[in-house]
Design an enzyme around this catalytic site. Structure first.
Site, short mmCIF file in Angstrom:
data_model
loop_
_atom_site.label_atom_id
_atom_site.label_comp_id
_atom_site.label_asym_id
_atom_site.label_seq_id
_atom_site.Cartn_x
_atom_site.Cartn_y
_atom_site.Cartn_z
N GLY A 205 0.64 -1.84 0.14
CA GLY A 205 -0.60 -0.41 0.21
C GLY A 205 0.56 1.56 0.33
O GLY A 205 1.82 1.49 0.20
N PRO A 206 0.53 2.30 -0.31
CA PRO A 206 0.98 3.66 -0.70
C PRO A 206 1.78 3.82 1.15
O PRO A 206 0.99 3.53 2.24
CB PRO A 206 -0.09 4.92 -1.16
CG PRO A 206 -1.61 4.02 -0.76
CD PRO A 206 -1.21 2.62 -0.55
N PRO A 207 2.56 5.44 0.60
CA PRO A 207 3.44 5.14 2.31
C PRO A 207 2.41 5.93 3.70
O PRO A 207 1.39 6.87 3.33
CB PRO A 207 3.99 6.50 2.27
CG PRO A 207 4.52 6.56 -0.05
CD PRO A 207 2.87 5.64 0.38
N GLY A 208 2.42 5.24 4.73
CA GLY A 208 1.32 5.97 5.80
C GLY A 208 0.88 5.26 6.26
O GLY A 208 -0.31 5.88 7.01
N THR A 209 0.26 4.37 5.68
CA THR A 209 -1.42 3.87 6.09
C THR A 209 -0.97 2.67 7.01
O THR A 209 -1.91 1.95 6.78
CB THR A 209 -1.85 3.35 4.40
OG1 THR A 209 -0.55 2.42 3.75
CG2 THR A 209 -2.49 3.93 3.52
N THR A 212 3.65 -0.52 8.98
CA THR A 212 4.72 -0.85 10.46
C THR A 212 3.32 -1.51 11.08
O THR A 212 3.94 -1.92 12.24
CB THR A 212 5.22 0.06 10.38
OG1 THR A 212 5.91 0.24 8.77
CG2 THR A 212 6.46 0.12 11.36
N GLU A 427 -10.29 31.25 -8.14
CA GLU A 427 -10.67 29.77 -7.56
C GLU A 427 -12.25 30.06 -6.84
O GLU A 427 -13.18 28.89 -7.41
CB GLU A 427 -10.57 30.33 -5.22
CG GLU A 427 -8.80 30.42 -5.07
CD GLU A 427 -8.27 29.05 -5.66
OE1 GLU A 427 -9.43 27.96 -5.58
OE2 GLU A 427 -8.01 28.94 -5.64
N HIS A 430 -12.97 27.83 -10.02
CA HIS A 430 -13.29 26.32 -9.91
C HIS A 430 -14.14 25.60 -9.51
O HIS A 430 -15.28 25.30 -9.85
CB HIS A 430 -12.20 25.70 -9.13
CG HIS A 430 -11.00 25.72 -9.57
ND1 HIS A 430 -10.08 25.25 -10.29
CD2 HIS A 430 -9.98 26.30 -9.08
CE1 HIS A 430 -8.83 25.37 -10.80
NE2 HIS A 430 -8.47 26.07 -9.69
N ASP A 503 -2.89 23.56 -11.89
CA ASP A 503 -4.66 23.19 -12.76
C ASP A 503 -4.52 21.70 -14.18
O ASP A 503 -4.85 21.24 -13.78
CB ASP A 503 -5.75 24.11 -12.90
CG ASP A 503 -5.41 24.57 -11.74
OD1 ASP A 503 -5.70 24.22 -10.54
OD2 ASP A 503 -6.06 25.89 -11.51
P1 ADP Z 1 3.37 2.75 6.65
O1 ADP Z 1 4.50 1.69 7.27
O2 ADP Z 1 2.54 2.22 5.31
O3 ADP Z 1 4.44 3.78 6.05
P2 ADP Z 1 2.96 3.12 9.50
O4 ADP Z 1 2.62 2.60 9.74
O5 ADP Z 1 4.30 3.79 9.80
O6 ADP Z 1 3.01 3.37 7.89
O7 ADP Z 1 2.22 4.50 10.12
C1 ADP Z 1 3.12 5.92 10.04
C2 ADP Z 1 2.11 6.80 11.08
O8 ADP Z 1 0.77 7.25 10.82
C3 ADP Z 1 1.46 5.57 12.33
O9 ADP Z 1 2.49 5.72 13.07
C4 ADP Z 1 0.45 6.16 13.06
O10 ADP Z 1 0.49 6.79 13.73
C5 ADP Z 1 -0.65 6.70 11.29
N1 ADP Z 1 -1.18 5.86 11.44
C6 ADP Z 1 -1.30 5.13 9.61
N2 ADP Z 1 -2.67 4.17 9.63
C7 ADP Z 1 -3.08 4.66 11.17
C8 ADP Z 1 -4.40 3.64 10.95
N3 ADP Z 1 -5.51 3.49 9.77
N4 ADP Z 1 -4.91 3.81 11.98
C9 ADP Z 1 -4.37 4.85 12.73
N5 ADP Z 1 -2.44 5.64 12.87
C10 ADP Z 1 -2.91 5.92 11.67
ZN ZN Z 2 -6.55 26.50 -9.50
#
Ligand code: ADP
Ligand code: ZN
Length: 603
Positions: A205-209, A212, A427, A430, A503
């Site tokens: 999946g995308p980063p930050g989802t 981990t 704006e 849009h 845009d």
């Molecule tokens: P990834 O490994 O997918 O890049 P992480 O697991 O490191 O992302 O997530 C980074 C931070 O984002 C986590 O520490 C948490 O605070 C927040 N986060 C991301 N997804 C969730 C989720 N589904 N529920 C709660 N917090 C989330």
């Molecule tokens: Zn614009």
């Protein structure tokens, strides 16, 4: 969860050092210590002292002479020369011939002093040094003593570890992983029937989802040790180290089974092996070792490997085939409900006002990842502190969405009045085009406050419900909305500005996708003219057609955008008065809410 326990290391090294130091110590230091402070003088001085009668005790040994001064304060030593009259002269000088200038230390005491005591001392010192070193070497390795050892951190079971309840949304992923937890709790249930757990699970999946987080949550729920290591850590300075690190990691894991091994960014080592000259040997060796290790252990020995990546298509097929990472769990960007839940999870840590509507915030933050939502909540809390308030309000949250999401587009400028009016037209353009086309999402809020780190203007569109499919008409409307800004500038001020570059980029991307990937043109029909190469990281594309076709594609893209621009221009011309009215309102107030917008529009 962060107690990090280092695997125990051999202390032989320190003991060898200790013994060597001990030898040197005995060789150099010991004699001087046991003889106290003996001053070495030349024979001449001895002779002159004898002549002056400044002699106390004298002891003549086989290879040296020890003597004291008259007061017997200092002990001297000197060498032996052929001096036949020495004894006579000494006698005349009144020397006392004695055999005990230096008291012989008892053999036991000297043994203790020279061997037992230093050995003890060295052992203690060695222990202290080794402990300090290991602490230092904790995360990254101290090269000398640690070569080729994996740096996997062991997160020891801990009662406040991350649980599934901390990961909001992502229900499908959790369901899939819950099975693993169940297996770790109760393996017989599975072995009885002959089922074996997947050895490896790939979180994609995308980063930050929260990939981990999910892996940690599995370990937390199952209450087993969690080894984590990032793919890039395997590939380090020395060739061959990566493979031995993999070996070491699996050795540790097998000792601690049942346990979870988590490899983040597995694409760093797991990239497709290609026959390219000068390919990365080190990486290939590491990958080969990983494959071997994964084959080497039986399915049911309780080691579960989780790996995360946002570029699954780059992974080597050998890695993703059944028997290795045979299960793939998608961890997608959260939908509306998921976003609301994530916001709530993170809001637990801060103090909020009672009337905060998380659903509304979630609606505004469409497309945000879990990490961004966490960031939004934190920004809101910081904003409240800055304003000297004790709780976080709805306004804080809304404001911080713009900081986090719109904030990425920079531009730190104070607008002139003329510019500000142009931005207002842009704006509103849009928003008006969006509102007048039935199928596009209504506007939530528009601001033209130039942000320290933000855009000049910002239109926050909101989707009422999640959309998984877009029709051709909806895509066209989206493009029209994107061109609405520029159309409004042209219509009202007769000029065009640079403000529309973003845009233009987005509109082109959409139009291009319609032609090359969505098969929405009559000319090409359902032919893939481009392939998407990394879906989770912005979606770069690579063309898959001839140059002539490409130039046809370009022509079609231009047509689509021109048509939509004309449509936007028509809509705005028709609603010229409203456009002006709304823009003036925005110019004066610098911000307009969705409600105010519809009110003015429907007057
Ligand atoms: P990834 O490994 O997918 O890049 P992480 O697991 O490191 O992302 O997530 C980074 C931070 O984002 C986590 O520490 C948490 O605070 C927040 N986060 C991301 N997804 C969730 C989720 N589904 N529920 C709660 N917090 C989330
Ligand atoms: Zn614009």
């Amino acid at each position: 969860m962060n107690e990090v326990k280092k695997p125990k290391k051999s202390l032989t090294f320190y003991y060898v050092i200790a013994i060597v130091i001990l030898f040197l110590f005995n060789l150099i230091a010991m004699p001087n210590i046991s003889e106290g402070k003996i001053v070495e003088v030349d024979y001449g001085k001895f002779m002159s002292m004898t002549a002056e009668g400044d002699i106390g005790k004298v002891e003549i040994q086989t290879n040296r002479i020890l003597f004291t001064d008259k007061a017997e304060k200092n002990v001297y030593k000197t060498g032996i020369l052929d001096d036949p009259t020495l004894i006579e002269r000494l006698h005349e000088a009144g020397a006392v011939f004695s055999g005990e200038i230096i008291e012989e230390t008892s053999p036991i005491l000297s043994f203790v002093l020279s061997w037992v005591f230093p050995v003890l001392f060295m052992i203690i010192l060695g222990n202290i040094i080794s402990r300090v070193f290991m602490k230092k070497a904790g995360g990254n390795n101290s090269m000398m003593f640690n070569m080729g050892k994996s740096n996997a951190k062991v997160y020891v079971r801990s009662s406040d570890g991350i649980k599934f309840s901390d990961v909001a949304g992502e229900d499908e992923a959790k369901e899939s992983l819950a099975e693993v937890v169940d297996y770790l709790h109760n393996p017989q249930k599975y072995t009885e029937i002959g089922a074996s757990m997947p050895k490896g699970i790939l979180l994609v999946g995308p980063p930050g989802t929260g990939k981990t987080m999910l892996a940690k949550a599995v370990a937390g729920e199952a209450n087993v040790p969690f080894f984590s290591m990032s793919g890039s850590e395997f590939v380090e300075m020395f060739v061959g180290m990566g493979a031995s690190k993999v070996r070491d990691l699996f050795k540790q894991a097998k000792e601690k089974a049942p346990c979870i091994v988590f490899i983040d960014e597995i694409d760093a080592i797991g990239q497709k092996r290609d026959g390219r000259l000068g390919g990365n040997d080190e990486r290939e060796q590491t990958l080969n070792q990983l494959l071997t290790e994964m084959d080497g252990f039986q399915g049911n020995n309780g080691v579960i490997i989780l790996a995360a990546t946002n570029r699954p298509e780059t992974l080597d097929p050998a890695l993703t085939r059944p028997g290795r990472f045979d299960r793939r769990v998608p961890v997608e960007l959260p939908d509306l409900k998921g976003r609301e839940e994530i916001l709530k999870v993170h809001a637990r840590k801060i103090k909020t006002e009672d009337n905060v509507d998380f659903l509304a915030v979630a609606r505004m933050a469409s497309g945000a990842s879990g990490a961004e939502l966490a960031n939004i909540v934190n920004e809101a809390a910081l904003r409240a502190v800055r304003d000297g308030r004790k709780t976080v309000s709805q306004a804080d949250l809304e404001e911080s969405i713009e900081v986090v999401i719109a904030g990425y587009q920079k531009k730190n400028a104070i607008l002139t009045d003329k510019e500000k009016m142009l931005v207002a037209y842009h704006e509103i353009g849009h928003a008006l085009v969006a509102a007048k086309q039935k199928n596009t999402a209504p506007v939530q809020k528009i601001t033209i406050v130039p942000r320290t780190s933000g855009a000049l203007g910002y239109t926050m569109q909101t989707e009422e419900n999640n959309k998984y499919l877009l029709t051709k008409a909806e895509l066209e409307n989206k493009i029209a909305t994107l061109t609405g800004g520029r159309a409004a500038e042209y219509l009202m001020a007769g000029t065009v500005t640079t403000g529309a570059s973003n845009d233009i980029e987005q509109a082109t991307k959409l139009a291009r996708a319609m032609v090359t990937r969505f098969g929405m043109t009559e000319k090409f029909g359902m032919v893939a003219l481009e392939t998407e190469s990394n879906r989770y990281l912005g979606g770069d594309t690579a063309s898959a057609c001839s140059a002539e076709t490409l130039s046809d594609v370009d022509g079609l893209v231009v047509d689509i955008i021109k048509t939509q621009y004309q449509k936007a221009l028509d809509i705005l011309t028709e609603n010229r008065e409203k456009l002006h009215e709304l823009a003036v309102f925005l110019y004066r107030n610098e911000t307009i809410s969705g409600k105010e917008f519809t009110e003015i529009l429907n007057e």
